[in-house]
Design an enzyme around this catalytic site. Structure first.
Site, PDB file in Angstrom:
ATOM      1  N   CYS A   1      18.285 -58.483  84.417  1.00 26.72           N
ATOM      2  CA  CYS A   1      18.325 -59.318  83.213  1.00 26.72           C
ATOM      3  C   CYS A   1      18.209 -60.807  83.515  1.00 26.72           C
ATOM      4  O   CYS A   1      18.047 -61.612  82.599  1.00 26.72           O
ATOM      5  CB  CYS A   1      19.598 -59.033  82.431  1.00 26.72           C
ATOM      6  SG  CYS A   1      19.881 -57.279  82.216  1.00 26.72           S
TER       7      CYS A   1
ATOM      8  N   ASN B   1      19.882 -54.802  73.903  1.00 27.23           N
ATOM      9  CA  ASN B   1      19.729 -55.491  75.183  1.00 27.23           C
ATOM     10  C   ASN B   1      18.368 -55.130  75.775  1.00 27.23           C
ATOM     11  O   ASN B   1      18.149 -54.000  76.204  1.00 27.23           O
ATOM     12  CB  ASN B   1      20.870 -55.057  76.113  1.00 27.23           C
ATOM     13  CG  ASN B   1      20.772 -55.693  77.495  1.00 27.23           C
ATOM     14  OD1 ASN B   1      19.772 -56.311  77.839  1.00 27.23           O
ATOM     15  ND2 ASN B   1      21.826 -55.536  78.275  1.00 27.23           N
TER      16      ASN B   1
ATOM     17  N   HIS C   1      21.196 -64.602  77.797  1.00 31.57           N
ATOM     18  CA  HIS C   1      20.725 -63.218  77.834  1.00 31.57           C
ATOM     19  C   HIS C   1      21.503 -62.403  76.802  1.00 31.57           C
ATOM     20  O   HIS C   1      22.731 -62.490  76.716  1.00 31.57           O
ATOM     21  CB  HIS C   1      20.942 -62.640  79.239  1.00 31.57           C
ATOM     22  CG  HIS C   1      20.839 -61.157  79.286  1.00 31.57           C
ATOM     23  ND1 HIS C   1      19.778 -60.477  78.723  1.00 31.57           N
ATOM     24  CD2 HIS C   1      21.674 -60.211  79.793  1.00 31.57           C
ATOM     25  CE1 HIS C   1      19.961 -59.181  78.890  1.00 31.57           C
ATOM     26  NE2 HIS C   1      21.100 -58.998  79.528  1.00 31.57           N
TER      27      HIS C   1
HETATM   28  N1  ACO Z   1      30.354 -44.497  70.813  1.00 31.43           N
HETATM   29  C1  ACO Z   1      31.632 -44.133  70.648  1.00 31.43           C
HETATM   30  N2  ACO Z   1      32.549 -44.155  71.630  1.00 31.43           N
HETATM   31  C2  ACO Z   1      32.137 -44.610  72.835  1.00 31.43           C
HETATM   32  C3  ACO Z   1      30.817 -45.015  73.070  1.00 31.43           C
HETATM   33  C4  ACO Z   1      29.912 -44.946  72.003  1.00 31.43           C
HETATM   34  N3  ACO Z   1      28.631 -45.311  72.110  1.00 31.43           N
HETATM   35  N4  ACO Z   1      30.712 -45.414  74.352  1.00 31.43           N
HETATM   36  C5  ACO Z   1      31.920 -45.277  74.911  1.00 31.43           C
HETATM   37  N5  ACO Z   1      32.802 -44.771  73.993  1.00 31.43           N
HETATM   38  C6  ACO Z   1      34.185 -44.437  74.151  1.00 31.43           C
HETATM   39  C7  ACO Z   1      34.564 -44.149  75.574  1.00 31.43           C
HETATM   40  O1  ACO Z   1      34.290 -42.794  75.897  1.00 31.43           O
HETATM   41  C8  ACO Z   1      36.034 -44.443  75.568  1.00 31.43           C
HETATM   42  O2  ACO Z   1      36.709 -43.340  74.986  1.00 31.43           O
HETATM   43  P1  ACO Z   1      38.146 -42.878  75.584  1.00 31.43           P
HETATM   44  O3  ACO Z   1      39.055 -44.051  75.353  1.00 31.43           O
HETATM   45  O4  ACO Z   1      38.460 -41.678  74.752  1.00 31.43           O
HETATM   46  O5  ACO Z   1      37.917 -42.591  77.036  1.00 31.43           O
HETATM   47  C9  ACO Z   1      36.158 -45.608  74.587  1.00 31.43           C
HETATM   48  O6  ACO Z   1      34.964 -45.586  73.783  1.00 31.43           O
HETATM   49  C10 ACO Z   1      36.267 -46.942  75.262  1.00 31.43           C
HETATM   50  O7  ACO Z   1      35.241 -46.996  76.247  1.00 31.43           O
HETATM   51  P2  ACO Z   1      34.996 -48.280  77.059  1.00 31.43           P
HETATM   52  O8  ACO Z   1      33.836 -48.099  77.970  1.00 31.43           O
HETATM   53  O9  ACO Z   1      36.299 -48.715  77.673  1.00 31.43           O
HETATM   54  O10 ACO Z   1      34.603 -49.270  75.876  1.00 31.43           O
HETATM   55  P3  ACO Z   1      34.548 -50.811  75.882  1.00 31.43           P
HETATM   56  O11 ACO Z   1      35.414 -51.325  74.813  1.00 31.43           O
HETATM   57  O12 ACO Z   1      34.693 -51.387  77.279  1.00 31.43           O
HETATM   58  O13 ACO Z   1      33.040 -51.061  75.434  1.00 31.43           O
HETATM   59  C11 ACO Z   1      30.894 -51.587  76.382  1.00 31.43           C
HETATM   60  C12 ACO Z   1      31.945 -50.537  76.200  1.00 31.43           C
HETATM   61  C13 ACO Z   1      30.359 -51.972  75.000  1.00 31.43           C
HETATM   62  C14 ACO Z   1      29.753 -51.048  77.211  1.00 31.43           C
HETATM   63  C15 ACO Z   1      31.556 -52.797  77.065  1.00 31.43           C
HETATM   64  O14 ACO Z   1      32.197 -52.411  78.251  1.00 31.43           O
HETATM   65  C16 ACO Z   1      30.594 -53.872  77.366  1.00 31.43           C
HETATM   66  O15 ACO Z   1      30.139 -54.566  76.487  1.00 31.43           O
HETATM   67  N6  ACO Z   1      30.282 -54.060  78.647  1.00 31.43           N
HETATM   68  C17 ACO Z   1      29.312 -55.017  79.067  1.00 31.43           C
HETATM   69  C18 ACO Z   1      28.201 -54.292  79.582  1.00 31.43           C
HETATM   70  C19 ACO Z   1      26.910 -54.679  78.991  1.00 31.43           C
HETATM   71  O16 ACO Z   1      26.763 -55.385  78.026  1.00 31.43           O
HETATM   72  N7  ACO Z   1      25.927 -54.152  79.628  1.00 31.43           N
HETATM   73  C20 ACO Z   1      24.644 -54.380  79.221  1.00 31.43           C
HETATM   74  C21 ACO Z   1      23.822 -54.339  80.404  1.00 31.43           C
HETATM   75  S1  ACO Z   1      24.282 -55.497  81.530  1.00 31.43           S
HETATM   76  C22 ACO Z   1      23.134 -56.573  81.556  1.00 31.43           C
HETATM   77  O17 ACO Z   1      22.380 -56.717  80.648  1.00 31.43           O
HETATM   78  C23 ACO Z   1      23.093 -57.333  82.722  1.00 31.43           C
END
Ligand code: ACO
Length: 324
Positions: free
Chosen positions: A111, A277, A247
């Site tokens: 990215c 993204n 980004h």
């Molecule tokens: N729908 C519903 N529930 C979901 C989903 C979904 N799509 N995805 C995960 N969950 C659930 C998980 O299973 C978990 O359930 P549990 O508590 O029963 O185990 C719960 O939601 C929480 O999961 P987390 O992964 O802890 O959720 P979090 O609040 O951290 O959000 C996310 C996840 C959005 C990916 C976050 O970590 C984030 O924004 N990370 C940054 C990563 C990013 O933006 N990456 C993009 C690529 S990186 C780049 O571009 C360089």
């Protein structure tokens, strides 16, 4: 000499996939996706490859710049989802647009790829080696997405953005880039990683995997760090910055960066809602959107910042020149 942007163009595939559509294939909901990421929908390529999207964005950027393809000295294409190992997508684009005098190659910085491409060109211009460049960020991440993994499949989209750059006295003011290979496993897409000479096994195609929390905390640390580094190094005040063009990984990451920088959200334009993204493509897609909304005027100072798999990060402080 530095690099100034003289043309911008973007292209996203026509097929729109909404959060509602995704809730039919994985256990998720529009409410979960919107509240965690800000994403409402994304574009998904059904027939076009990364180089097809890239060539379409490139043609628009060239038309916007009023530059003929044969005037290009160099084409750098950032992607983490190329059509094949080789030829590079940059060479495929070169052939498609008829940039017969350009050297063309891809870079892999996930990215942060568009920022890295801009900085490489700036270096060539400063050294007096080239005068006219095309940089492209293009992705079809949908082909490396595991559509049964709700943790990643809701985040990404396909698209491309391009900029034509010219050697000039004003434009890029300063830049920074970095990488930390020790955090490589936080976001990875392995494919054909093991040789098959002795085993005779067929190479397996891997999907993208991600430790979301690790990426999140890395991003909200690195964006303000690199922005503050550039402001301090160049003696630029926050008030001088019209927009921070970050980004587009996640709305919450942008909000957290704004809080840490103590800057209002009005200075952080976003397209994450409609494109998801798009990795390397997200910054030029956003710039193109801003140009079409007439948000930028010559002389405006803007700060671009990207981060991604590797891990990699980079930022560019520039004076906007398009329209001058
Ligand atoms: N729908 C519903 N529930 C979901 C989903 C979904 N799509 N995805 C995960 N969950 C659930 C998980 O299973 C978990 O359930 P549990 O508590 O029963 O185990 C719960 O939601 C929480 O999961 P987390 O992964 O802890 O959720 P979090 O609040 O951290 O959000 C996310 C996840 C959005 C990916 C976050 O970590 C984030 O924004 N990370 C940054 C990563 C990013 O933006 N990456 C993009 C690529 S990186 C780049 O571009 C360089």
């Amino acid at each position: 000499m530095t690099a100034r942007i003289i043309g911008i163009g973007a292209y996203a595939p026509e097929t729109i996939v909404t959060n509602e559509d995704l809730s039919k294939i994985v256990e998720t909901s529009d409410e979960w996706i919107r509240s965690r990421t800000g994403i409402r929908e994304r574009r998904i390529s059904t027939q076009e490859g990364t180089s097809d999207l890239a060539a379409k964005a490139a043609r628009k950027a060239l038309a916007n710049a009023g530059v003929r393809p044969e005037e290009l000295d160099i084409i750098i294409l950032g992607t983490s989802s190329p059509d094949c190992n080789y030829p590079s997508d940059a060479c495929t684009v070169q052939a498609a647009i008829g940039a017969v005098n350009a050297v063309a190659f891809d870079i892999s910085a996930a990215c942060a790829g568009f920022i890295f491409a801009l900085n490489i060109v700036q270096g060539f211009f400063a050294a007096g080696i080239y005068k006219t460049a095309l940089i492209i960020g293009a992705e079809t991440l949908s082909k490396v997405t595991d559509w049964s993994d709700r943790g990643t499949c809701v985040l990404f989209g396909d698209g491309a953005g391009a900029a034509v750059l010219q050697a000039a006295e004003t434009g890029v003011i300063d830049m920074t880039m970095g990488s930390d290979g020790t955090k490589g496993s936080a976001l990875a897409c392995t494919s054909r990683t093991l040789g098959n000479f002795l085993t005779g096994t067929k190479p397996e195609l891997g999907f993208m995997t991600m430790d979301g929390r690790e990426v999140f905390s890395f991003a909200v640390r690195k964006i303000p760090e690199s922005v503050e580094y550039l402001l301090e190094k160049t003696g630029t005040s926050r008030e001088e910055i019209k927009y921070y063009v970050l980004h587009q990984a996640n709305e919450r990451i942008v909000e957290a960066a704004a809080r840490r920088l103590k800057e209002p959200m009005s200075k952080f334009p976003m397209t994450i809602g409609k494109y998801g993204n798009t990795s390397t493509a997200s910054i030029p897609l956003l710039l193109d959107d801003m140009v079409r909304q007439d948000m930028l005027k010559p002389g405006d100072k803007i700060l671009l910042s990207g981060f991604g798999a590797g891990m990699t990060w980079g930022a560019v402080l520039m004076e906007w020149t398009l329209g001058a």
